[in-house]
Design an enzyme around this catalytic site. Structure first.
Site, PDB file in Angstrom:
ATOM      1  N   ASP A 158       0.845  -1.195   0.000  1.00  0.00           N
ATOM      2  CA  ASP A 158       0.000   0.000   0.000  1.00  0.00           C
ATOM      3  C   ASP A 158       0.879   1.243   0.000  1.00  0.00           C
ATOM      4  OD1 ASP A 158      -1.894   1.948   0.216  1.00  0.00           O
ATOM      5  OD2 ASP A 158      -2.805   1.208   2.042  1.00  0.00           O
ATOM      6  N   ASP A 189      -1.597   5.595  -6.647  1.00  0.00           N
ATOM      7  CA  ASP A 189      -1.946   4.749  -5.508  1.00  0.00           C
ATOM      8  C   ASP A 189      -1.997   3.288  -5.933  1.00  0.00           C
ATOM      9  OD1 ASP A 189      -2.988   4.161  -2.830  1.00  0.00           O
ATOM     10  OD2 ASP A 189      -4.900   3.820  -3.836  1.00  0.00           O
TER      11      ASP A 189
END
Length: 437
Positions: free
Chosen positions: A116, A317
């Site tokens: 992440d 992201d």
């Protein structure tokens, strides 16, 4: 030993290892030097996909969770003091799209952790955890495990801190997201990534979960905050990493995570990396325009502009599945796309622009224009097909209307089979084509 015999044994060993890898493409390299990335439900993953579910249906299912992810990204703010740290909301962990093999503890315990780029801390479900899955980290068998108390500086960098007002105690904290909650304790242990070892890595040891969204074997934060992997390994990796994410259709460990400046592509186009002091974990870039085919989509500049005060702008992201634009931007892109493709159009899950696959040859390429860098998306990065193969859909969507819709997110579906390089020291992001399937 006879030289000829030794040579023959060496050759046999090499052939044996080659046969093992040929038979088992999921096996690690003999020297444990690989640091590969795999989709959550790839063949080499220990996590089982839903039964009778095709890869495209899994993408649609994962994309349906993007709104909660977008909500989480919108709430990321800088921590002012330890005592006033906000409790994180949103979908911190339910982003199970790509995992990497790591080892924690001494001796190392193998875990498949979710990557992440927008989260700093690492979190690992630990033995004795209430509500955790069967696969956990066992601190009691690690000789290098150290619990941390409220007096250490790292404790003040955790969201949802729950330390006593006076005295000392375990550095405990609580977080909530997507209808789930968890409690954890900040600890230290060795973290092994391929052949590198970070001896005293601080991470959250989860001891209770309510809900089912936490990755079964934990999460590895690659954000820019003080507890991220980059910050805790500055001397080793110099604030540089890159990844190549394989397609969700790729079963094996074909993607790769490269840490540190060594081995990174020498020739790669870059765009400036921007920093928002109010959302310091996020990787902002300056998206200046978008074109569909040869047409530059007319967009108000304020919808693209980077604004630290409001959080507006564009980030890259790894946890969001499909690229999301604020609604006026997405609508303009979609309308221009529809002009250039023969309809009629239908919807499928999160996708509102699906058309008969026979017209796919008419689909225009979408180009994202950044400062000093143009990214022309291949069709496989901009279109997704229905499981029956009869429909093709534009694999983008508008940001949910129920969140702070000022953030544009370049998501992992659009990053597949690209080498994306993050250099936090020289403040730049590089992007180049690389087939990592």
């Amino acid at each position: 030993m006879n030289i000829k015999l030794a040579t023959a044994l060496t050759i046999c060993y090499v052939i044996y290892i080659s046969k093992i890898n040929a038979i088992d493409p999921c096996a690690s390299q003999p020297d444990d030097s690989d640091l590969n990335v795999i989709p959550m439900y790839g063949k080499c993953s220990p996590f089982n996909p839903p039964k009778a579910d095709s890869w495209d249906n899994r993408v649609i299912n994962m994309a349906s969770k993007d709104p909660a992810r977008m909500s989480y990204l919108s709430t990321l703010v800088a921590q002012k003091t330890a005592t006033s740290a906000p409790i994180a909301s949103g979908q911190t962990f339910n982003i199970g799209n790509y995992v990497v093999r790591v080892k924690i503890g001494t001796p190392g315990q193998l875990l498949f952790m979710v990557l992440d780029t927008s989260t700093d801390e690492a979190f690992v479900p630990s033995s004795g955890c209430i509500g955790c899955s069967a696969t956990t980290f066992y601190p009691n068998v690690s000789t290098s495990f150290v619990p941390l108390d409220c007096s250490v500086p790292q404790c003040g960098q955790v969201r949802g801190l729950s330390c006593p007002a006076t005295g000392s105690g375990a550095c405990s904290f609580n977080q909530s997201y997507a209808g789930s909650t968890f409690s954890a304790t900040l600890v230290q242990d060795s973290l092994r990534l391929a052949t590198d070892v970070i001896p005293s890595y601080s991470f959250g040891s989860i001891n209770a979960i309510s809900g089912s969204s936490v990755p079964a074997q934990g999460l590895l934060g690659l954000g820019r905050g003080p507890l991220s992997l980059l910050s805790q390994s500055g001397a080793i990796y110099s604030g540089v990493f890159s990844y190549c994410l394989p397609s969700f259709k790729s079963y094996y460990f074909s993607g790769s995570l490269k840490l540190g400046p060594v081995g990174q592509p020498k020739s790669i186009r870059t765009t400036p990396l921007l920093r928002n002091p109010h959302r310091p974990s996020l990787y902002y870039v300056n998206l200046t325009a978008i074109s569909v085919g040869r047409v530059y989509v007319p967009l108000p500049s304020e919808l693209l502009a980077f604004n630290p005060s409001t959080g507006a702008g564009t980030i890259i992201d790894s946890g969001t599945v499909i690229t999301r634009f604020v609604e006026p931007i997405y609508n303009a892109i979609r309308d221009e796309f529809r002009k250039q493709v023969t309809g009629p159009f239908s919807s499928l899950g999160a996708f509102d622009t699906c058309f008969v696959k026979n017209y796919e040859t008419l689909a225009p390429a979408i180009t994202l224009h950044f400062t000093d860098l143009d990214l022309k998306l291949p069709l496989e990065n901009s279109l997704i097909h229905s499981s029956s193969g009869s429909l093709a859909c534009l694999a983008m969507a508008a940001a949910p209307s129920n969140v702070n819709s000022v953030l544009n997110v370049i998501a992992n579906f659009q990053q597949q089979n690209l080498r994306v390089l993050f250099d936090t020291v020289n403040n730049k992001v590089g992007i180049a084509r690389e087939l990592c399937n």
